[in-house]
Design an enzyme around this catalytic site. Structure first.
Site, mmCIF file in Angstrom:
data_model
loop_
_atom_site.group_PDB
_atom_site.id
_atom_site.type_symbol
_atom_site.label_atom_id
_atom_site.label_comp_id
_atom_site.label_asym_id
_atom_site.label_seq_id
_atom_site.Cartn_x
_atom_site.Cartn_y
_atom_site.Cartn_z
ATOM 1 N N GLN A 159 -0.449 1.944 -3.317
ATOM 2 C CA GLN A 159 -0.481 1.528 -4.511
ATOM 3 C C GLN A 159 -1.598 2.027 -5.508
ATOM 4 O O GLN A 159 -1.113 1.840 -7.020
ATOM 5 C CB GLN A 159 0.019 0.383 -4.776
ATOM 6 C CG GLN A 159 1.542 -0.479 -4.278
ATOM 7 C CD GLN A 159 1.638 -1.853 -4.865
ATOM 8 O OE1 GLN A 159 1.233 -2.339 -3.682
ATOM 9 N NE2 GLN A 159 2.371 -1.621 -5.788
ATOM 10 N N CYS B 294 7.746 -6.513 -6.345
ATOM 11 C CA CYS B 294 6.483 -5.125 -6.485
ATOM 12 C C CYS B 294 5.863 -4.559 -7.698
ATOM 13 O O CYS B 294 6.471 -4.187 -8.769
ATOM 14 C CB CYS B 294 6.878 -3.983 -5.908
ATOM 15 S SG CYS B 294 5.609 -2.614 -5.039
ATOM 16 N N LEU B 295 4.508 -5.043 -7.515
ATOM 17 C CA LEU B 295 3.259 -4.079 -9.057
ATOM 18 C C LEU B 295 3.767 -2.752 -8.834
ATOM 19 O O LEU B 295 3.915 -2.242 -10.071
ATOM 20 C CB LEU B 295 1.906 -4.517 -8.123
ATOM 21 C CG LEU B 295 1.946 -5.671 -8.261
ATOM 22 C CD1 LEU B 295 0.005 -5.949 -7.975
ATOM 23 C CD2 LEU B 295 1.868 -6.434 -10.041
ATOM 24 N N GLY C 149 0.210 -9.477 -3.446
ATOM 25 C CA GLY C 149 -0.159 -8.536 -2.921
ATOM 26 C C GLY C 149 -0.595 -7.302 -3.276
ATOM 27 O O GLY C 149 0.281 -7.164 -4.146
ATOM 28 N N GLU D 148 3.529 -5.667 2.306
ATOM 29 C CA GLU D 148 2.208 -5.216 2.334
ATOM 30 C C GLU D 148 2.752 -4.001 3.286
ATOM 31 O O GLU D 148 1.723 -2.977 3.389
ATOM 32 C CB GLU D 148 1.265 -6.042 2.145
ATOM 33 C CG GLU D 148 1.132 -6.957 0.684
ATOM 34 C CD GLU D 148 1.555 -5.891 -0.372
ATOM 35 O OE1 GLU D 148 1.442 -4.847 -1.087
ATOM 36 O OE2 GLU D 148 2.376 -6.540 -1.164
ATOM 37 N N HIS E 184 4.671 -0.608 3.458
ATOM 38 C CA HIS E 184 3.665 0.305 1.768
ATOM 39 C C HIS E 184 3.046 0.774 2.720
ATOM 40 O O HIS E 184 2.491 2.213 1.988
ATOM 41 C CB HIS E 184 2.976 -0.615 0.633
ATOM 42 C CG HIS E 184 3.909 -1.356 0.051
ATOM 43 N ND1 HIS E 184 4.246 -0.407 -1.246
ATOM 44 C CD2 HIS E 184 3.834 -2.480 -1.135
ATOM 45 C CE1 HIS E 184 4.691 -0.798 -2.178
ATOM 46 N NE2 HIS E 184 4.105 -1.932 -2.186
HETATM 47 NI NI NI Z 1 5.073 -3.449 -3.398
#
Ligand code: NI
Length: 170
Positions: free
Chosen positions: A57, A94-95, A52, A137, A140
Protein backbone atom coordinates in the site's frame (compact mmCIF):
# COMPACT_ATOMS: atom_id res chain seq x y z
CA UNK A 1 -3.35 19.50 24.54
CA UNK A 2 -3.93 16.90 21.86
CA UNK A 3 -1.24 14.33 21.26
CA UNK A 4 0.73 15.22 18.18
CA UNK A 5 0.49 12.68 15.41
CA UNK A 6 3.66 12.43 13.38
CA UNK A 7 3.05 11.14 9.90
CA UNK A 8 5.55 8.52 8.76
CA UNK A 9 5.59 10.30 5.44
CA UNK A 10 4.72 7.23 3.38
CA UNK A 11 2.28 7.88 0.57
CA UNK A 12 -0.65 5.46 0.63
CA UNK A 13 -1.53 4.17 -2.81
CA UNK A 14 -5.18 4.15 -3.74
CA UNK A 15 -7.13 1.63 -5.76
CA UNK A 16 -6.85 0.99 -8.73
CA UNK A 17 -3.07 1.49 -8.53
CA UNK A 18 -1.69 -1.71 -10.19
CA UNK A 19 0.93 -2.21 -7.44
CA UNK A 20 -1.89 -3.21 -5.08
CA UNK A 21 -2.53 -6.31 -7.22
CA UNK A 22 1.09 -7.54 -7.17
CA UNK A 23 2.59 -10.27 -4.99
CA UNK A 24 5.11 -9.29 -2.34
CA UNK A 25 8.49 -10.94 -1.78
CA UNK A 26 9.58 -12.44 1.55
CA UNK A 27 11.81 -10.33 3.78
CA UNK A 28 15.28 -11.87 4.18
CA UNK A 29 17.29 -8.99 5.66
CA UNK A 30 16.41 -7.75 9.15
CA UNK A 31 18.41 -4.54 9.47
CA UNK A 32 18.04 -0.93 10.66
CA UNK A 33 16.45 0.03 7.36
CA UNK A 34 13.67 -2.50 7.94
CA UNK A 35 13.15 -1.30 11.53
CA UNK A 36 12.85 2.30 10.31
CA UNK A 37 10.40 1.28 7.58
CA UNK A 38 8.21 -0.54 10.14
CA UNK A 39 8.26 2.55 12.37
CA UNK A 40 7.29 4.78 9.42
CA UNK A 41 4.49 2.36 8.52
CA UNK A 42 3.02 2.59 12.03
CA UNK A 43 3.25 6.39 11.97
CA UNK A 44 1.68 6.64 8.51
CA UNK A 45 -1.10 4.24 9.51
CA UNK A 46 -1.88 6.25 12.64
CA UNK A 47 -1.82 9.53 10.71
CA UNK A 48 -4.54 8.10 8.47
CA UNK A 49 -6.56 6.61 11.38
CA UNK A 50 -5.88 3.12 10.04
CA UNK A 51 -6.09 -0.19 11.90
CA UNK A 52 -3.61 -1.83 9.56
CA UNK A 53 -1.25 -1.08 6.71
CA UNK A 54 0.60 -3.39 4.35
CA UNK A 55 3.85 -2.56 2.54
CA UNK A 56 2.37 -2.82 -0.99
CA UNK A 57 0.00 0.00 0.00
CA UNK A 58 3.04 2.27 0.22
CA UNK A 59 4.60 0.85 -2.95
CA UNK A 60 6.95 -1.66 -1.32
CA UNK A 61 6.42 -5.25 -2.52
CA UNK A 62 7.72 -6.97 0.62
CA UNK A 63 5.85 -9.21 3.04
CA UNK A 64 5.47 -6.59 5.77
CA UNK A 65 2.31 -5.35 7.49
CA UNK A 66 1.50 -3.50 10.69
CA UNK A 67 -1.70 -3.58 12.74
CA UNK A 68 -2.81 -1.60 15.75
CA UNK A 69 -6.13 -2.52 17.28
CA UNK A 70 -7.55 -2.21 20.79
CA UNK A 71 -4.23 -0.96 22.10
CA UNK A 72 -2.19 -3.86 20.70
CA UNK A 73 0.42 -3.50 18.00
CA UNK A 74 1.46 -6.26 15.66
CA UNK A 75 4.35 -6.38 13.21
CA UNK A 76 3.67 -9.05 10.62
CA UNK A 77 6.72 -9.93 8.55
CA UNK A 78 6.52 -13.03 6.35
CA UNK A 79 3.22 -13.97 8.06
CA UNK A 80 1.36 -17.23 7.50
CA UNK A 81 -1.87 -18.74 8.79
CA UNK A 82 -1.36 -21.78 11.03
CA UNK A 83 -5.02 -22.49 11.84
CA UNK A 84 -8.46 -20.99 11.43
CA UNK A 85 -11.99 -21.61 12.67
CA UNK A 86 -15.53 -20.45 12.08
CA UNK A 87 -16.90 -17.69 9.93
CA UNK A 88 -17.68 -14.07 10.64
CA UNK A 89 -19.40 -11.56 8.38
CA UNK A 90 -18.59 -7.96 9.16
CA UNK A 91 -17.99 -4.67 7.43
CA UNK A 92 -14.42 -3.72 6.62
CA UNK A 93 -12.57 -1.00 4.82
CA UNK A 94 -9.07 -0.28 3.52
CA UNK A 95 -6.81 2.77 3.47
CA UNK A 96 -6.44 2.21 -0.27
CA UNK A 97 -10.24 2.60 -0.66
CA UNK A 98 -10.99 5.80 1.27
CA UNK A 99 -14.55 5.95 2.59
CA UNK A 100 -15.55 2.56 1.19
CA UNK A 101 -16.81 -0.27 3.39
CA UNK A 102 -18.25 -3.66 2.51
CA UNK A 103 -19.27 -6.85 4.24
CA UNK A 104 -16.73 -9.66 3.83
CA UNK A 105 -16.99 -13.16 5.30
CA UNK A 106 -13.75 -14.31 6.91
CA UNK A 107 -12.75 -16.87 9.56
CA UNK A 108 -13.89 -15.94 13.09
CA UNK A 109 -10.60 -17.05 14.63
CA UNK A 110 -7.08 -17.45 13.28
CA UNK A 111 -3.71 -18.44 14.59
CA UNK A 112 -0.85 -16.94 12.63
CA UNK A 113 2.91 -16.93 12.73
CA UNK A 114 4.97 -13.90 11.78
CA UNK A 115 8.42 -12.44 12.25
CA UNK A 116 9.04 -9.05 13.80
CA UNK A 117 11.54 -6.45 12.61
CA UNK A 118 14.37 -8.24 14.45
CA UNK A 119 13.61 -11.54 12.69
CA UNK A 120 12.15 -13.22 15.80
CA UNK A 121 9.14 -15.45 15.14
CA UNK A 122 5.88 -15.02 17.10
CA UNK A 123 2.51 -16.70 17.14
CA UNK A 124 -0.63 -14.60 17.45
CA UNK A 125 -4.26 -15.58 17.87
CA UNK A 126 -7.01 -13.26 16.77
CA UNK A 127 -10.81 -13.39 17.08
CA UNK A 128 -13.39 -11.30 15.26
CA UNK A 129 -12.07 -7.96 14.12
CA UNK A 130 -8.47 -8.83 15.03
CA UNK A 131 -8.65 -12.00 12.91
CA UNK A 132 -10.16 -9.87 10.13
CA UNK A 133 -7.30 -7.37 10.35
CA UNK A 134 -4.65 -10.15 10.22
CA UNK A 135 -6.27 -11.71 7.17
CA UNK A 136 -6.98 -8.44 5.38
CA UNK A 137 -3.33 -7.38 5.71
CA UNK A 138 -2.03 -10.82 4.74
CA UNK A 139 -4.21 -10.68 1.61
CA UNK A 140 -2.48 -7.43 0.62
CA UNK A 141 0.82 -9.34 0.54
CA UNK A 142 -0.52 -11.65 -2.16
CA UNK A 143 -2.18 -8.87 -4.14
CA UNK A 144 -5.68 -9.71 -2.94
CA UNK A 145 -8.00 -6.84 -2.03
CA UNK A 146 -11.18 -6.93 0.03
CA UNK A 147 -13.26 -5.98 -3.00
CA UNK A 148 -12.11 -9.23 -4.65
CA UNK A 149 -14.50 -11.02 -2.26
CA UNK A 150 -17.50 -9.08 -3.57
CA UNK A 151 -19.77 -9.71 -6.53
CA UNK A 152 -18.78 -7.93 -9.76
CA UNK A 153 -21.88 -5.77 -9.38
CA UNK A 154 -20.78 -4.51 -5.97
CA UNK A 155 -17.17 -4.22 -7.13
CA UNK A 156 -18.14 -2.03 -10.07
CA UNK A 157 -20.16 0.25 -7.81
CA UNK A 158 -17.11 0.57 -5.55
CA UNK A 159 -14.84 1.39 -8.52
CA UNK A 160 -17.06 4.36 -9.32
CA UNK A 161 -17.12 5.51 -5.71
CA UNK A 162 -13.37 4.95 -5.18
CA UNK A 163 -12.29 8.15 -6.87
CA UNK A 164 -14.37 10.54 -4.74
CA UNK A 165 -14.27 9.72 -1.05
CA UNK A 166 -11.92 10.12 1.88
CA UNK A 167 -11.44 8.17 5.11
CA UNK A 168 -10.59 4.48 5.42
CA UNK A 169 -9.61 1.69 7.71
CA UNK A 170 -7.05 -1.03 7.03
NI1 NI B 1 -6.26 -2.70 3.18
Amino acid sequence: MAEEIIDGGLEILKYPNPILKKKSEPVTVFDDELAKFVKDMFASMRAHQGVGLAAPQVGVLKKIAVIEYEGKSYVLINPRVLDQKGLNDEEEGCLSFPGIYAHVTRPEWVKIEAQDETGATHEYEGTGYTARAFLHEMDHLTGKLFVDYLSSLKRNAIKKKAAKNTGGHF
